[in-house]
Write an enzyme that holds these catalytic residues in place. Structure first.
Site, short mmCIF file in Angstrom:
data_model
loop_
_atom_site.label_atom_id
_atom_site.label_comp_id
_atom_site.label_asym_id
_atom_site.label_seq_id
_atom_site.Cartn_x
_atom_site.Cartn_y
_atom_site.Cartn_z
N LYS A 1 0.85 -1.21 0.00
CA LYS A 1 0.00 0.00 0.00
C LYS A 1 0.88 1.25 0.00
O LYS A 1 0.60 2.21 -0.71
CB LYS A 1 -0.95 -0.02 1.21
N GLN B 1 -5.36 -1.93 9.16
CA GLN B 1 -5.08 -3.24 8.56
C GLN B 1 -5.67 -4.35 9.43
O GLN B 1 -5.41 -4.43 10.63
CB GLN B 1 -3.55 -3.42 8.42
N ASP C 1 -11.66 1.95 2.96
CA ASP C 1 -11.84 0.50 2.79
C ASP C 1 -13.30 0.16 2.47
O ASP C 1 -13.60 -0.94 2.02
CB ASP C 1 -11.43 -0.23 4.08
#
Length: 278
Positions: A52, A96, A119
């Site tokens: 990322k 995460q 997300d």
């Protein structure tokens, strides 16, 4: 002969398009910043976080990295999320997953401000997807739609079957296929006669989390098969939820593992970050 849907190539195209957009936004005085939080040092999570950061650097997005120890408490993590929610410089917040067992994942996801939830997991963004209004969409399903469209595969009017009903892939995937005018069936662990259902599919999306679960007996001749799974087999080689060697010859198009859906997830995260400013 079947077509291999090349996620690496398509994700690179998307990242290049985004790079141009970011340059234009910067020229107009608009910067983009993504905050990434990792708790503990799960090896797979560390790889994802590293990828990322690389993608951010390539596209021109600033990334802030918070690497917290395994024993971080839920309160400490929530305090950091709230601080980032209030920071006007931060456009997107990504925590995460998975998180250590002392932390309630759902509580953390719902604490992220919906307008910074790149997300697409916050219930407000999921609700927006259900009713068809604006919001962030979960990156993996969004990437699969792009894979299909950019490979010239028509979704409208097709029988689409999704195996798996997770909040991260299965459910949003079925909603996105509906939004594209597919006729959608969702199968899961309690589905009876699953092969009879999957053999009707023009487009079969497999997100069941079991290595090589789907063989040729699940697949209609000439179907398009999208494999979301990623596992390591007994020889430590990467494989998916689909037995590629057995299934591929029966398809018109199929995603490989690795190099199919995986690269698209990060490309769509970058897409969500850029759209946070647009």
């Amino acid at each position: 002969m079947y077509q291999i849907i090349d996620g690496k190539k398509i994700s690179q195209e998307i990242k290049d398009e985004l790079k141009d957009k970011v340059a234009a936004l910067k020229a107009a005085g608009k910067n983009i910043c993504l905050a990434v939080i990792q708790v503990g040092n799960d090896p797979a999570s560390s790889v994802y976080v590293g990828n990322k950061k690389k993608a951010c650097a390539y596209i021109g997005i600033e990334s802030l990295s918070y690497e917290l120890p395994e024993e971080t408490t839920q309160e400490e993590l929530l305090d950091l999320v709230k601080k980032l929610n209030a920071d006007d410089k931060v456009n997107g917040i990504l925590v995460q997953l998975p998180l250590p067992k002392q932390i309630d994942e759902e509580k953390v996801i719902q604490t992220i401000a919906p307008e910074k939830d790149v997300d697409g997991f916050h219930e407000k963004n999921v609700g927006a997807l259900v009713v068809g209004s604006k919001g962030y969409v979960s990156c993996t399903p969004l990437g699969i739609i792009q894979l299909l469209k950019r490979s010239g595969i028509e979704i409208a009017g097709k029988n689409c079957v999704v195996i798996g009903r997770s909040n991260i892939v299965g459910k949003p995937m079925s909603l996105l296929l509906l939004r594209e005018n597919g006729t959608v069936t969702v199968c899961h662990s309690r589905t009876q006669n699953i092969r009879e259902i999957t053999k009707q599919a023009d487009i079969l999306v497999v997100a069941i989390g079991k290595p090589k679960f789907v063989d040729e007996s699940f697949v209609k001749e000439g179907a398009v098969v999208i494999d979301v799974g990623i596992h390591r087999n007994e020889n430590n080689k990467l494989c998916g939820d689909v037995d590629f060697e057995r299934v591929a010859p029966h398809t018109s198009a199929i995603t490989p593992v690795p190099g199919g859906v995986g690269p698209m997830t990060i490309a769509m995260l970058m897409y969500n970050c850029v759209s946070s400013v647009e």
